[in-house]
Design an enzyme around this catalytic site. Sequence first.
Site, short mmCIF file in Angstrom:
data_model
loop_
_atom_site.label_atom_id
_atom_site.label_comp_id
_atom_site.label_asym_id
_atom_site.label_seq_id
_atom_site.Cartn_x
_atom_site.Cartn_y
_atom_site.Cartn_z
CB CYS A 63 -11.99 -3.62 0.62
SG CYS A 63 -10.44 -3.42 -0.29
CB SER A 79 -0.86 -0.01 1.25
OG SER A 79 -0.02 0.02 2.39
CB SER A 85 2.28 -3.60 2.88
OG SER A 85 2.16 -2.24 2.65
CG MET A 92 -5.61 -2.73 -5.92
SD MET A 92 -6.50 -4.02 -5.03
CE MET A 92 -6.16 -3.58 -3.33
CB CYS A 134 -8.85 3.14 1.51
SG CYS A 134 -9.98 2.22 0.48
#
Length: 365
Positions: free
Chosen positions: A102, A13, A18, A37, A199
């Site tokens: 999500c 992210s 991450s 993504m 988000c």
Amino acid sequence: MSNSNIRVVVGMSGGVDSSVTALLLKQQGYDVIGIFMKNWDDTDELGHCTAEEDAEDVRRVCDQIGIPYYTVNFEKAYHDKVFAYFLEEYRNGRTPNPDVMCNREIKFGDFLQKALELGADYLATGHYARLERTTDGESKLLRGVDPGKDQTYFLHALRQDQLAKAMFPIGHLPKPEVRRIAEEFGLATAKKKDSTGVCFIGERNFKQFLSGYLPAQPGPMVDIVTGETKGRHDGLMYYTLGQRQGLGIGGSGNGEPWFVADKDLKENILYVVQGDAHPSLYSAGLTATGINWISPVKPEGEFACTAKFRYRQPDQQVKVTFRADGSTADVKFLQQQKAITPGQAVVFYDGDVCLGGGTIDIVQK
Ligand SMILES: Nc1ncnc2c1ncn2[C@@H]1O[C@H](COP(=O)(O)OP(=O)(O)OP(=O)(O)O)[C@@H](O)[C@H]1O
């Protein structure tokens, strides 16, 4: 099989969690690929786009670690599977949980599919959760060890086939340790602030955001006890049960704060109540629908466990009975609960094991 023959795609992210996930896997010798993504076009009026900055952070971190990286665009899938649900729930006067959706539909849906197409054996994320594989091939979802960070609440809707392909490499670490590792390695994201909020809304004003998609219908704000009109609301969708802030009627009545007690969608009335001890704010149970039970074996008859009705809440004792359809359950609370909110998730636990959960549909007073 040595780790170098195991390909792991890391969902990156541009955040510290991450980044450390990818670093640890690389250090453990896996064949690691980082993928960012893009699921929302958040370019503002000035052409400023946080997704571009995040993608840039992913690139810098992957270069530092020495792994290849890609960007994939899932804006359409995200719009159709998460955002459409999000708006529909608000339209129905409920409070959705887009993160749960999500995780199930995008990260461990389309995104996992993409990872598998790239030859991945696993998809790793920086979620604070743990997995335990039993000898008969079952995956158990366990809370992350950092109690303030555990994210199983948002992962409860994952099925066995999704968990079988998942890895959560930082779930056994407390957050300060994750930051420390990032700093020790000098990762570009080591000092980056944690993301907050939904988000796609980010730091933006929620009301303003939502009003751009759903027409607001102002109406009366009525005292649930006396039936007296106390003021006006500017659209039921902007209010959550139990909400205290932003009612604009402070100081009236006995001076105690006012809370949202109920919504009448048909009549477009927002019911409010004074004082946080009023019975109209409390309930004795709920009916949940769309339940995902993580273990292949579902309990029969009434059983006891603990549950959370919102993310930041200590576990509560409950008794649960599944209905014949297997995906609806009646949940009784051992202690009355405040501000149970339709649309939100109820998630069940047995100690550290996340058993699964569903959507709060009906609240029983
Ligand atoms: N845009 C994205 N692309 C790829 N993976 C993502 C993306 N956003 C989130 N993820 C994955 O989902 C995990 C949990 O997402 P969440 O939004 O909760 O991030 P977080 O806890 O703030 O973590 P991070 O510090 O990595 O941003 C991330 O750690 C990452 O692995």
